[in-house]
Design an enzyme around this catalytic site. Structure first.
Site, PDB file in Angstrom:
ATOM      1  N   ASN A 167     -11.703  -2.352 -13.268  1.00 15.34           N
ATOM      2  CA  ASN A 167     -11.574  -1.111 -12.523  1.00 15.34           C
ATOM      3  C   ASN A 167     -11.976   0.117 -13.352  1.00 15.34           C
ATOM      4  OD1 ASN A 167     -10.610  -0.848  -9.701  1.00 15.34           O
ATOM      5  ND2 ASN A 167      -9.195  -2.437 -10.381  1.00 15.34           N
ATOM      6  N   CYS A 223      -0.452  -0.974  -8.646  1.00 10.64           N
ATOM      7  CA  CYS A 223      -1.519  -1.980  -8.697  1.00 10.64           C
ATOM      8  C   CYS A 223      -2.803  -1.179  -8.601  1.00 10.64           C
ATOM      9  CB  CYS A 223      -1.366  -3.007  -7.588  1.00 10.64           C
ATOM     10  SG  CYS A 223      -1.032  -2.325  -5.957  1.00 10.64           S
ATOM     11  N   SER A 224      -3.656  -1.432  -7.614  1.00  9.33           N
ATOM     12  CA  SER A 224      -4.834  -0.590  -7.481  1.00  9.33           C
ATOM     13  C   SER A 224      -4.503   0.611  -6.600  1.00  9.33           C
ATOM     14  CB  SER A 224      -5.993  -1.390  -6.887  1.00  9.33           C
ATOM     15  OG  SER A 224      -6.354  -2.417  -7.780  1.00  9.33           O
ATOM     16  N   ASP A 225      -4.272   0.335  -5.329  1.00 11.36           N
ATOM     17  CA  ASP A 225      -3.964   1.433  -4.429  1.00 11.36           C
ATOM     18  C   ASP A 225      -2.461   1.631  -4.256  1.00 11.36           C
ATOM     19  OD1 ASP A 225      -6.593   2.261  -3.854  1.00 11.36           O
ATOM     20  OD2 ASP A 225      -6.847   0.522  -2.540  1.00 11.36           O
ATOM     21  N   TRP A 245      -0.333  -0.234  -2.495  1.00 12.00           N
ATOM     22  CA  TRP A 245       0.270  -0.516  -1.188  1.00 12.00           C
ATOM     23  C   TRP A 245       0.366  -2.013  -0.884  1.00 12.00           C
ATOM     24  CZ3 TRP A 245      -3.953   3.237   0.726  1.00 12.00           C
ATOM     25  CH2 TRP A 245      -5.217   2.631   0.657  1.00 12.00           C
ATOM     26  N   ASP A 246      -0.076  -2.857  -1.785  1.00  8.32           N
ATOM     27  CA  ASP A 246       0.070  -4.299  -1.550  1.00  8.32           C
ATOM     28  C   ASP A 246       1.018  -4.928  -2.575  1.00  8.32           C
ATOM     29  OD1 ASP A 246      -1.713  -4.571   0.683  1.00  8.32           O
ATOM     30  OD2 ASP A 246      -3.349  -4.168  -0.696  1.00  8.32           O
ATOM     31  N   ARG A 247       0.481  -5.196  -3.749  1.00 14.85           N
ATOM     32  CA  ARG A 247       1.309  -5.813  -4.786  1.00 14.85           C
ATOM     33  C   ARG A 247       2.486  -4.928  -5.152  1.00 14.85           C
ATOM     34  NH1 ARG A 247      -4.087  -7.559  -8.030  1.00 14.85           N
ATOM     35  NH2 ARG A 247      -4.920  -5.829  -6.844  1.00 14.85           N
TER      36      ARG A 247
END
Lengths: 549, 638
Positions: free
Chosen positions: B247, B335-337, B339-341
């Site tokens: 990233n 995590c990245s955004d 909103w998931d992990r």
């Protein structure tokens, strides 16, 4: 031989015991002829009371003068003893090794054990073949109880009394016996009341490469078929294995000679492969460093679950022939003392509700395993940890118990006993104070005078105080045939055996206790409500009160 | 609009055995319905169009045209339609129906549970996040409610109300948000009052290879300062290190410990949405195989990686929990955004730390907070509208799976049972209620969901008796406020009741959960009856002993427990009844010679379990050519 000769150091102080999920205990270690005992000095209670016979293997380690013995038990538990003093440690280790590998049956603990309880109901007389036959007689007159094997000469691994078709005389039985491996001619295993179909069991026919046949054998099994009916022969071996058996004098029933029978081959593994499977699965379960992937791959490589599935599938197939196809079944493998018994006994659990009760299950074990000549003493001489060369050890009975557990998990309300009952049986087949699982055949048990010299496991289990622990609170008699699912997703690892010593079950135990509480409380409430209703009804009739209830 | 309303003589094939059912297929605006024909009390299957993940037309067979439908709730149905034209009609109608392009087309906007406006409003007010933050003791002397995002100006995927350290001024917040992906700057999501430690969440920093942002550094400093128990704050990057490194090339990345002096940085290695999507797909492929062998099953479980991923999430949640409850340190999760992990780990961590979230209502609050309000993209991840298939991923399913794994280890810790989890999963995909529609709070407000749709929470609470865990113990929570699950691999199991929820033959035929739940319900009714009876007796002048049942002695020697109390759970009470009806039929069909007395007890059928259908029986045919055994290996010519 005196046990004392084998015990150089009978007692060591300051021994520290380590057990999984329990605090360590320091205490005095004592060796007796049959037990390894550790009692803590604090409150004089025994912390450990281990039968030497339960010890599968030991390992010694030394750090300075502190010795450590790792004791690996046949019930799969692993404990550690820290023993101060190198000499003491060596002596203890040598004694344990010697005492846990005694070969002579008559030196086994059951011959020395005196029960601390009064034997009210002698387990040795509970399940007599005569009694079982009386029950059969009440349903059908097609069978008779033969004494042809009363001196165990026709078939050394059969009991004195066997159930055979009525029309077959003892001479024919003798001749049929010569045609079957180890003399195990076809005998009745199960009679399905619903439609009169039967499961018979035998050993492989001795057709050899020349394709020998035996008219009496053919007549014997045909006599079990009703007019116009056909049956299935379930050979627990693959066709390839059965073919190979011919070269060693064995074989399978040729279609031409048994036109009324259809043969189905299954693939239940032989004993040495089963033992390897056990060793591998126990190794996988004891390794706490596994990653997810390694755990799954080790579980797969052990093949244990595959064995369970194959045995269950075969048993279901036999049951299906009986109940669905309305066809009788003859089951055999090679010797007829291992996979054959797994199949016939499991089929009965599926078909016969009585086998799912405590007594019925005991009778089944007695009939289909002990009387039927499963060589417990050989199969259970060593468990998963032993470094000794394997002889004929195999977890045949444990696999049967695992299969029963799988069915129990799928029909949790249909069994009168619980998981603990099965685990207890597993333990007692490997090491026990009772004589039930000693010896290899009925004949040997008679010779050893077990019923006079030892106590039966059933005498102990059936005492109300003990039995309570083994009862399933969810039990509601289910008169139906119960068909388990054999899909891999439905089969589970028997954690109660394989992870028993590797995890804490406190939370699960408490939840179970709560469930039992809900069930018991429900019973209590129902009684209460009923008694109140009765009280109210009595009052109302007595006083003839005009109020409507 | 549709070419046809119904097709007759359609065959339904069971996917694991050879059983077929014939019936009529109806196509409505919202459902595909199959009704078994010519059977009183016929078996019905209702499939919501939104649940359909894919429809496939297989090649023509002699009996007709096969149509394979896979659903998001793991139902797989295989129809055979006699005429190809009908099949094509159904196929093309479904294709159109299951790809809605605008939110207005979703079921929630037409679903009407016959409630009035007031009931609807009350339903939407049941779960209140302001009250939840109050419960956590917020605002407090170190944390305040910020109005910086009141109009979704700073971060449009965040909720309006956000809690930040009191020392984080507006410029710091705005500066920090500019340095974070999608503007998702660090905010508080859970507060562990006992240690004054906060769990915060955000997205990755736009650090690239060397960029830094003083405001962001201040922000983390402020989070650290807000907790006097610890000199540092943990920063958990839930991605594998390699992903985070990659990233950086795109101008994103992770926090440099040199720039943030007060942090301890940690990667935890949960894979991204694409890996998870492929993993579930592989898992479903494996367990959907007919005549699956044990070894292929275990190898398939392994190669799908599903349980490995589940374990990774639980491991991360345990790390978070330990940092907060044992070390008393605050933790920033991203995590990245974010909103998931991040949602998975924060939600699961909170579940481990706080018994409230293990109650039925608390669990709703948790989902409302960590998933809905913080912008888990339910619309994209659950494929609500015809969108990018690469955005679809079972992130929420994994969370439910993790919760189930905890339930297996702690059967008394949760007020709800796995039926609740399964029902939640059902409705996350059903688009029947407004809660999970859209990708963010802002979008939900734009859609006016509270005025135009109903709340799932109200619906679930109204039938909560179905979802209760009968052995739940509030005192367990007192003894174990923080759950410490074991992470030995054998504790992670395939969740059969979820992924095979419609494959009846795979489940235990008797459910301990159902049994115990029924008894528990009966107990409270019996208590009432007993009280009424006593009252009556009293009016008649009889004094009875008070209803003090000497409770069952706890000193009882404990019988051993079955390995799990959760056995075979039908989806809902209604489904459960259907199940029973079917089983009843089964037993009826099985019962020999109309021996009716046996029918009431649950049994099962041999043919369904597929261990060998002896296809040819001797009585019917003289020379059967083959004994075919589906599950058995034996396939021999006699």
């Amino acid at each position: 031989m005196e046990f004392a000769e084998l015990i150089k150091t009978p007692r060591v102080d300051g021994v520290v015991l380590h057990r999984p999920f329990l605090p360590t205990v320091e205490g005095t270690l004592c060796l007796t002829g049959h037990h390894l005992i550790l009692s803590s000095r604090q409150d004089n209670t025994e912390e450990l009371w281990l039968l030497h016979a339960n010890i599968d293997a030991i390992e010694k380690r030394f750090i300075g003068s502190l010795g450590t013995i790792i004791v690996k038990c046949k019930d799969l538990r692993i404990i550690q003893l820290d023993i101060p003093g190198m000499e003491e440690c060596l002596n203890i280790a040598n004694s344990i090794e010697a005492l846990s590998t005694l070969d002579s049956v008559s030196l086994m603990y059951p011959f020395f054990y005196r029960p601390m309880f009064e034997v009210i109901e002698d387990g040795w007389n509970l399940f007599l073949p005569e009694e079982a036959f009386k029950e059969l007689e009440s349903m059908t007159d097609e069978w008779r109880l033969s004494e042809v094997n009363k001196d165990f000469s026709i078939c050394p691994s059969y009991p004195a009394l066997v159930t055979v078709p009525k029309d077959i005389d003892d001479d024919s039985l003798c001749k049929a016996a010569t045609f079957r491996h180890g003399g195990r001619f076809p005998v009745l295993s199960y009679y399905h009341k619903k439609n009169g179909m039967v499961i018979m069991r035998a050993s492989q026919p001795l057709t050899g490469t020349s394709g020998r046949r035996c008219k009496e054998d053919e007549k014997l099994i045909n006599a079990t078929l009703r007019a116009g009916k056909r049956g299935y022969i379930i050979d627990t071996r693959t066709i390839a294995v059965a073919q190979q058996a011919k070269a060693r004098g064995g074989g399978f029933e040729q279609e031409a000679n048994y036109p009324q029978w259809r043969r189905i081959h299954k693939a239940i593994e032989r004993t040495n492969i089963l033992q390897e499977s056990l060793i591998k699965i126990v190794e996988a379960c004891n390794d706490h460093s596994n990653s997810m992937d390694r755990w799954l791959s080790k579980l797969e490589a052990s093949n244990w679950q595959s064995q369970v599935k194959e045995i269950l599938t075969t048993a279901c197939l036999a049951a299906q022939c009986i109940d669905r196809e309305g066809a009788s079944v003859l089951v055999h493998g090679t010797e007829g003392t291992d996979s054959t018994l797994q199949v016939t006994s499991l089929a009965q659990i599926i078909l016969e509700p009585a086998c799912r009760t405590v007594r019925g299950f005991q009778a089944l074990v007695e009939r289909e395993w002990l009387q039927a000549g499963h060589p417990f003493q050989q199969r259970c001489a060593q468990s998963a940890y032993s470094n000794e060369k394997l002889r004929s050890e195999a977890p045949v009975f444990l696999l049967f118990l695992d299969c029963v557990w799988q069915i129990l998990r799928q029909f949790p309300c249909s069994f009168q006993f619980n998981e603990h009952f099965l685990v207890m049986l597993f333990e007692h087949t490997y090491a026990s104070q009772f004589g039930t699982f000693l010896g290899t055949t009925a004949a040997e048990r008679v010779k050893l005078k077990l019923s006079q010299k030892t106590v039966s496991l059933w005498s102990w289990v059936n005492r109300p105080q003990e039995l309570e622990r083994f009862l399933n609170p969810l039990y509601e008699p289910n008169s139906l045939v119960i068909w388990p699912s054999v899909a891999p997703q439905s089969l589970l690892l028997w954690e109660g055996v394989f992870l028993r010593w590797n995890r804490s079950t406190k939370c699960l135990d408490e939840a179970y206790e709560e469930m039992v509480h809900i069930i018991e409380y429900n019973k209590e409430l129902q009684l209460k409500v009923n008694s109140l209703r009765r009280q109210l009804a009595e009052l109302e009739t007595e006083d003839a009160l005009p109020q409507t209830p | 609009m549709l070419h046809l309303d119904f097709v007759e003589q359609v065959k339904l094939l069971d996917r694991f055995n050879n059983k077929t059912t014939t019936g009529t297929l109806y196509l409505t605006a919202t459902h595909l319905i199959f009704v078994e024909s010519n059977v009183p009390g016929a078996h019905e299957i209702w499939i919501l169009h939104h649940h359909i993940a894919s429809v496939e037309k297989l090649s023509l067979t002699t009996s007709g045209c096969p149509l394979l439908i896979q659903c998001r709730n793991f139902r797989v149905v295989h129809f055979v339609v006699p005429r190809e034209r009908d099949c094509h009609d159904v196929y093309s109608s479904l294709l159109r129906l299951l790809r809605p392009v605008s939110y207005d087309e979703l079921y929630a906007f037409s679903y009407n549970p016959k409630q009035n406006e007031q009931q609807r409003e009350v339903g939407w007010q049941l779960i209140d996040l302001t009250a939840e933050f109050e419960r956590l003791g917020l605002p407090c002397d170190q944390w305040q409610l910020s109005d910086v995002n009141r109009d979704y100006k700073v971060c449009e995927t965040y909720p309006r109300d956000l809690y930040v350290p009191i020392t984080a001024s507006k410029p710091i917040i705005v500066g920090s948000s500019k340095f974070r992906s999608k503007g998702r700057f660090p905010v508080l999501t859970y507060f562990y009052q006992e240690k004054k430690a906060a769990v915060c969440r955000c997205s990755q920093p736009l650090s690239g290879f060397s960029a830094r942002c003083l405001e962001d550094e201040h922000m983390l400093q402020a989070i650290s300062k807000a907790n006097h128990n610890s000199r540092f704050v943990y920063v958990m990057d839930t991605r594998p290190k390699l992903n985070a490194l990659a990233n950086r090339a795109a101008g994103k990345g992770y926090e440099n410990e040199d720039n943030y002096s007060n942090i301890r940085f940690q990667f935890v290695g949960i894979e991204n949405i694409h890996v998870m999507r492929a993993s579930l797909q592989k898992l479903l492929e494996v367990v959907g195989t007919r005549s699956l062998s044990v070894n292929d099953y275990l190898l398939g479980l392994e190669s799908s990686g599903w349980l490995r991923h589940i374990k990774a999430i639980v491991d991360a949640a345990i790390f978070l929990t330990k940092a907060v409850t044992v070390e008393g340190a605050s933790v920033l999760v991203h995590c990245s955004d974010g909103w998931d992990r991040t949602a998975q780990v924060c939600a699961l961590g909170a579940l481990l730390m706080d018994p409230y979230y293990r109650t039925l209502k608390g669990f709703m609050v948790l989902i409302e907070k960590e998933w809905i309000s913080f912008g888990h993209k339910f619309a994209d991840r659950c494929d609500q509208l015809d969108g990018d298939p690469r955005e679809v991923s079972p992130v929420f399913t994994q969370f439910l799976d993790c919760v189930w794994q905890l339930m297996e280890q702690f059967p008394q810790a949760f007020e709800f049972s796995e039926w609740f989890l399964i029902q939640l999963h059902e409705h996350v995909h059903s688009c029947q209620f407004g809660n999970f529609l859209g990708n963010s709070q802002r979008q939900r407000e734009e859609l006016q969901l509270k005025d135009r749709t109903y709340s799932l929470w109200a619906h679930l609470l109204s039938e909560q008796h179905n979802y209760l865990n009968p052995v739940y113990s509030p005192s367990f929570a007192e003894r174990h406020p923080v759950l410490e699950p074991s992470t030995q691999p054998w504790n992670f199991k395939f969740w059969r009741n979820m992924y095979h929820q419609f494959d009846r033959t795979m489940h235990p035929r008797q459910s301990i959960l159902k049994h115990t739940l029924t008894l528990k319900e009966s107990n409270s009714k019996l208590e009432d009856t007993a009280h009424t009876l006593q009252a009556k007796l009293q009016t008649l002048g009889v004094s009875t002993s008070p209803l003090e049942l000497h409770s069952w002695s706890r000193e009882h020697r404990l019988p051993p427990r079955p390995q799990s109390l959760i056995l075979g759970a039908p989806l809902s009470r209604k489904e459960a009844q259907q199940e029973e009806e079917v089983l009843g039929e089964e037993a009826l069909e099985d019962a020999p010679d109309g021996n009716g007395g046996e029918r009431t007890v649950e049994g099962s059928s041999a043919t369904e379990n597929g261990y060998g259908e002896l296809q040819s029986s001797f009585s019917s045919k003289n020379e059967p050519a083959m004994v075919s055994l589906e599950f058995g290996v034996a396939r021999m010519t006699c």
